[in-house]
Scaffold this motif. Structure first.
Motif, PDB file in Angstrom:
ATOM      1  N   GLY A   1      -1.015  -1.470  -5.451  1.00 41.49           N
ATOM      2  CA  GLY A   1      -0.732  -1.623  -4.054  1.00 41.49           C
ATOM      3  C   GLY A   1      -2.015  -0.884  -3.355  1.00 41.49           C
ATOM      4  O   GLY A   1      -2.825  -1.764  -2.510  1.00 41.49           O
ATOM      5  N   GLU A   2      -2.255   0.261  -3.909  1.00 37.24           N
ATOM      6  CA  GLU A   2      -3.508   0.917  -3.099  1.00 37.24           C
ATOM      7  C   GLU A   2      -4.724   0.247  -3.577  1.00 37.24           C
ATOM      8  O   GLU A   2      -5.702   0.106  -2.921  1.00 37.24           O
ATOM      9  CB  GLU A   2      -3.152   2.278  -3.531  1.00 37.24           C
ATOM     10  CG  GLU A   2      -2.080   3.016  -2.729  1.00 37.24           C
ATOM     11  CD  GLU A   2      -2.268   4.639  -2.656  1.00 37.24           C
ATOM     12  OE1 GLU A   2      -3.067   5.091  -3.482  1.00 37.24           O
ATOM     13  OE2 GLU A   2      -1.448   5.099  -2.166  1.00 37.24           O
ATOM     14  N   VAL A   3      -4.849  -0.035  -4.801  1.00 39.34           N
ATOM     15  CA  VAL A   3      -5.944  -0.623  -5.452  1.00 39.34           C
ATOM     16  C   VAL A   3      -6.339  -2.104  -4.593  1.00 39.34           C
ATOM     17  O   VAL A   3      -7.474  -2.183  -3.940  1.00 39.34           O
ATOM     18  CB  VAL A   3      -6.054  -1.128  -6.933  1.00 39.34           C
ATOM     19  CG1 VAL A   3      -7.073  -1.982  -7.376  1.00 39.34           C
ATOM     20  CG2 VAL A   3      -5.965   0.318  -7.723  1.00 39.34           C
ATOM     21  N   LEU A   4      -5.514  -2.761  -4.370  1.00 40.75           N
ATOM     22  CA  LEU A   4      -5.667  -4.215  -3.489  1.00 40.75           C
ATOM     23  C   LEU A   4      -6.082  -3.604  -2.226  1.00 40.75           C
ATOM     24  O   LEU A   4      -6.755  -4.603  -1.693  1.00 40.75           O
ATOM     25  CB  LEU A   4      -4.528  -4.941  -3.736  1.00 40.75           C
ATOM     26  CG  LEU A   4      -4.042  -5.776  -5.006  1.00 40.75           C
ATOM     27  CD1 LEU A   4      -2.880  -6.438  -5.147  1.00 40.75           C
ATOM     28  CD2 LEU A   4      -5.272  -6.547  -5.471  1.00 40.75           C
ATOM     29  N   ALA A   5      -5.367  -2.780  -1.491  1.00 38.14           N
ATOM     30  CA  ALA A   5      -5.616  -2.303  -0.205  1.00 38.14           C
ATOM     31  C   ALA A   5      -7.361  -1.747   0.009  1.00 38.14           C
ATOM     32  O   ALA A   5      -7.776  -2.440   1.005  1.00 38.14           O
ATOM     33  CB  ALA A   5      -4.904  -1.422   0.293  1.00 38.14           C
TER      34      ALA A   5
ATOM     35  N   PRO B 171       0.857  -1.083  -0.004  1.00 43.02           N
ATOM     36  CA  PRO B 171       0.061  -0.061  -0.017  1.00 43.02           C
ATOM     37  C   PRO B 171       0.851   1.282   0.061  1.00 43.02           C
ATOM     38  O   PRO B 171       1.008   1.920   0.861  1.00 43.02           O
ATOM     39  CB  PRO B 171      -0.886  -0.208   1.293  1.00 43.02           C
ATOM     40  CG  PRO B 171       0.126  -0.926   2.063  1.00 43.02           C
ATOM     41  CD  PRO B 171       0.745  -1.944   1.327  1.00 43.02           C
ATOM     42  N   THR B 172       1.368   1.623  -1.203  1.00 46.38           N
ATOM     43  CA  THR B 172       2.340   2.764  -1.321  1.00 46.38           C
ATOM     44  C   THR B 172       1.869   3.427  -2.739  1.00 46.38           C
ATOM     45  O   THR B 172       1.343   2.701  -3.404  1.00 46.38           O
ATOM     46  CB  THR B 172       3.669   2.618  -1.229  1.00 46.38           C
ATOM     47  OG1 THR B 172       3.926   1.853  -2.800  1.00 46.38           O
ATOM     48  CG2 THR B 172       4.223   1.586  -0.270  1.00 46.38           C
ATOM     49  N   PRO B 173       2.095   4.628  -2.955  1.00 52.98           N
ATOM     50  CA  PRO B 173       1.622   5.380  -4.161  1.00 52.98           C
ATOM     51  C   PRO B 173       2.650   5.079  -5.317  1.00 52.98           C
ATOM     52  O   PRO B 173       2.551   5.672  -6.216  1.00 52.98           O
ATOM     53  CB  PRO B 173       1.791   6.999  -3.685  1.00 52.98           C
ATOM     54  CG  PRO B 173       2.312   7.055  -2.438  1.00 52.98           C
ATOM     55  CD  PRO B 173       2.502   5.612  -1.832  1.00 52.98           C
ATOM     56  N   LEU B 174       3.658   4.116  -4.929  1.00 53.13           N
ATOM     57  CA  LEU B 174       4.348   3.803  -5.945  1.00 53.13           C
ATOM     58  C   LEU B 174       4.073   2.532  -6.900  1.00 53.13           C
ATOM     59  O   LEU B 174       3.296   1.704  -6.572  1.00 53.13           O
ATOM     60  CB  LEU B 174       5.727   3.157  -5.378  1.00 53.13           C
ATOM     61  CG  LEU B 174       6.588   4.186  -4.739  1.00 53.13           C
ATOM     62  CD1 LEU B 174       7.672   3.480  -3.880  1.00 53.13           C
ATOM     63  CD2 LEU B 174       7.016   5.314  -5.369  1.00 53.13           C
TER      64      LEU B 174
END
Ligand code: ADP
Ligand code: ZN
Ligand code: ZN
Length: 750
Positions: free
Chosen positions: A97-101, A12-15
């Protein structure tokens, strides 16, 4: 370069990338895609999702850190879910990562187990000996607890007792347990709980005998179970769409499949939830925004374990792990709450529902009395199949709609004389009346008649709303709240409330119709769960005769005895800068009009307006929503707005208007440079940039907002452009001075 097997993890990072980790001592085979893993990240430890298992890494061996822990026995995302979310990350250009979170409940993001566990208490050997010696002598509670556990010991061979069992047997045992644990006499363990038994048959309550149109819709969708099909259930309000959903879901359940039902906002549609509960005895997982994190975890687990056969929820439920999915229903598909338009990952749950259904090979039903123009265009292009319910199910006649010209009749406190007379007539005849005004509070403006001062919000380009009953001034955009002044802060003269809000209309109605019980429905009065149900009950029982409210009254409630609907201000939609405003206005009018005359008596709808000649309003009246939609689609096509083009918006905000515009201006330059590179010319030429421009309400909550639109008739070209452009935007120095986000398929333009 390392040739060790690695796990590629989404964090969960913006990368916008995955991170490689060594699979750990157990080897790569021990970790499969879709499980949660705990990994070191900088100086922190993060929980991420294993997305791929690969044979090697670009990174040298010594730089690969190991996976610390695998959290799940079974993947939280099966391959289909992972693929759907990867598609969404791609389409919305958002870091995976943010989408899955975003697709997991918070408790799971923090590491909660996917399967229910149970806290069990056991005696240690020392504890058993102590109990045999008769200890502890002076602590009766502790002695009792040891006794209870020693008793189970002999029967269950050290199985101990669950916390739930102990709660039943003993009072205040936790304190005793802590003391005994400290002495080493007791131990607590977490074990997998026995799964709750699910009823094995799809027990179903009696259904209604469908009318001809319903029968056709049920048959068409039902026959499509087992393969993809997108159906638009276009049914006028009261035509029995819910019965179609129920019977289609019933057929899916009978085939051993589950159903996913998406609704705009559960607090506002308690009737739909209760109709599903009444019809089906199977366990249902209900997911909505008012749940606590723990309740949300429990509902998710019910879906994940396959126990819940129906998953019903708001926007984010589109990601729910419904097992053996058989059908997806999106009720009120036109509702804007299906679009997440805040925060990082901005997605349309309705559109993702169609993609999910397509990938899963199951039908999706988009139901509405007022389908969005996008959806109607998909019907016109033969991508979706329209199933119409043109008649009201319970044989009620459609309401008569007429306009009241505000310019040519006397208006008192927001209500024209003909409207007041109509209310009187309907009340006299024993009917109930619904008054709609899309503005809460007492009045939208506080004015000094001596010097012209108007109470402004300090932090927004907006006026403060008067809330008279609580004597407060409030900003409806940033929440600012202050005492209601009696005098003008500028000249000391008395101030005056100008304009109408629902609170003031309620007051006016009470003066006009003394003794007639009236209730109000808006966000100021509906605060807790149950407030809505209570208002519904008072209307249904006839205890209340007039209902005045905002948008809230337009959602799927059934008041058979409402015979008159009055729309007080139809005009706001015509002044907006948003090209979708007329569509929203038409939808609101049709939805609220649909509340009239749902029972035996025919209904009447009066719309107050200062623009009785507006062409879109006239097409709505003359030809209904279909006629309006045709006219509006023609306008959109001429202006080349969606659905005839694709849009993306880059929005930003900053402390100053200049900074907000500067970033987008540089962003536009970066886009033009990309366009200049000959090789990529083909996609770049079909993309139009509009702006940047300050938002219509530029200052909100102390920050200045601006936006830049990107438009193309060619969807693929737009996405190729975004792929090339976003890295350039991210690397602009000014990007660090603003907050910005990309919104693909924005539905609200500011
Ligand atoms: P919608 O969701 O399209 O607005 P509803 O499903 O709420 O409509 O149905 C409106 C009313 O008609 C409800 O009271 C419902 O029980 C009733 N109804 C629906 N279908 C039938 C039917 N086939 N026979 C009799 N009544 C029906
Ligand atoms: Zn003044
Ligand atoms: Zn404000």
């Amino acid at each position: 370069m390392s040739s060790l097997p690695v796990v590629r993890v989404a964090l969960p990072t913006p990368l916008r990338r995955l991170f490689d980790y060594r699979a750990g001592p157990a080897g790569a085979g021990a970790i499969e895609p879709g499980v949660r893993v705990r990994v070191p990240f900088g100086r922190r430890r993060l929980i991420g999702i294993a997305v791929e298992v690969a044979a090697g890494s670009e990174l040298p061996e010594e730089r690969l850190k190991p996976v610390l822990e695998r959290l799940d026995p079974l993947p939280v995302f099966d391959p289909a879910a992972l693929a759907l979310l990867a598609w969404a990350a791609d389409y919305y250009h958002h870091p995976i990562g943010e989408v899955l979170a975003a697709a997991l409940p918070k408790a799971l993001r923090l590491g909660a187990p996917t399967h229910p566990t149970e806290e069990r208490w056991l005696l240690t050997p020392e504890g058993r000996e102590a109990y045999a010696r008769g200890e502890p002598r002076r602590a009766p509670r502790q002695r009792q607890l040891l006794g209870a556990l020693a008793g189970t010991d002999s029967i269950h061979q050290g199985a101990g007792l669950s916390a739930a069992d102990l709660d039943e047997k003993l009072q205040a045992w936790r304190e005793a347990a802590r003391a005994l644990k400290a002495r080493g006499w007791l131990a607590a363990v977490e074990t997998a709980a026995a799964p709750a038994a699910a009823p094995d048959a799809a027990a179903v309550g009696p259904s209604l005998e469908p009318n001809e149109e319903q029968r056709l819709a049920i048959a068409r969708i039902g026959d499509s179970l087992g393969s993809f099909g997108a159906f638009v259930l276009h049914g006028v309000t009261g035509s029995g769409k819910t019965e179609v959903y129920l019977q289609v879901v019933e057929r899916a359940l009978r085939l051993g499949r589950s159903a996913l039902v998406l609704v705009p906002e559960i607090g506002l549609t308690p009737q739909l939830v209760s109709r599903f509960r009444q019809r089906f005895a199977v366990p249902m997982a209900v997911l909505h925004s008012a749940l606590t994190d723990h309740e949300r975890l429990l509902a998710w687990r019910d879906a994940f374990s396959g126990r819940a056969r129906i998953v019903l929820g708001t926007r984010s439920a589109v990601f729910a792990p419904a097992q053996d999915l058989g059908v997806i229903v999106v009720d009120e598909e036109h509702d804007t709450s299906f679009k997440q338009h805040e925060g990082g990952f901005r997605y349309s749950a309705r559109d993702l529902a169609v993609v999910r259904a397509h990938r899963a090979g199951v039908p999706v039903v988009l139901g509405s009395a007022t389908p969005s123009l996008e959806t109607l265009q998909n019907v016109a292009a033969a991508r979706y199949t329209r199933l119409a319910l043109t008649r009201r199910a319970a044989d009620a006649a459609p309401p008569r709609i007429s306009l009241l010209d505000l310019r040519s009749s006397a208006v008192h406190a927001g209500m024209s004389t003909p409207a007041v007379q109509a209310i009187e007539r309907h009340l006299h005849a024993g009917g109930q009346v619904l008054v709609f005004l899309n503005r809460r509070g007492y009045a939208p403006t506080l004015l000094c008649t001596a010097c012209g001062w108007i109470a402004p919000c300090r932090d927004c380009d907006a006026r403060l709303t008067v809330h008279l009953s609580i004597a407060r001034l409030r900003c409806h955009h940033c929440g600012a709240d202050s005492a209601l002044p009696q005098r003008c802060p500028q000249c000391g003269f008395a101030v005056k409330s100008v304009g109408q809000g629902t609170e003031r209309i309620e007051e006016t109605l009470a003066t006009l119709f003394p003794g007639i019980p009236c209730i109000r429905l808006d966000r100021d009065v509906v605060r807790r769960r149950g407030d809505m149900e209570e208002a519904m009950r008072r209307m249904s029982s006839g205890e209340a005769r007039i209902l005045v409210g905002t948008q809230m009254v337009t959602k799927g409630h059934d008041f058979p005895n409402v015979t008159l609907v009055v729309v007080l201000n139809a005009d706001q939609g015509f002044f907006s800068t948003d090209f979708r405003a007329p569509e929203r206005l038409a939808q609101t009018i049709v939805q609220v009009a649909g509340r009239a005359g749902r029972g035996e008596r025919a209904g009447e709808v009066l719309i107050q307006t200062e623009f009785p000649d507006h062409p879109l309003l006239l097409s709505l009246l003359a030809d209904g929503y279909d006629g309006f939609a045709r006219a509006a689609l023609t306008e959109r096509s001429q202006a080349s707005w969606p659905p005839f083009s694709r849009l993306a918006a880059v929005r930003d905000s900053a402390g100053t208007a200049e900074a907000a515009l500067a970033f987008l201006t540089e962003g536009r330059k970066a886009a033009e440079e990309l366009r200049g590179h000959g090789a990529s010319g083909s996609w770049a030429r079909s993309v139009r940039l509009l702006g940047p421009a300050p938002a219509a309400m530029a200052k909100r909550a102390g920050r200045h907002h601006a936006q830049l639109l990107v438009e193309s008739a060619d969807r693929a070209a737009l996405h190729r452009f975004l792929d090339a452009w976003l890295p350039a935007l991210e690397s602009l120095p000014s990007a660090r001075r603003v907050r910005w986000a990309l919104d693909v398929d924005p539905i609200e333009l500011f």
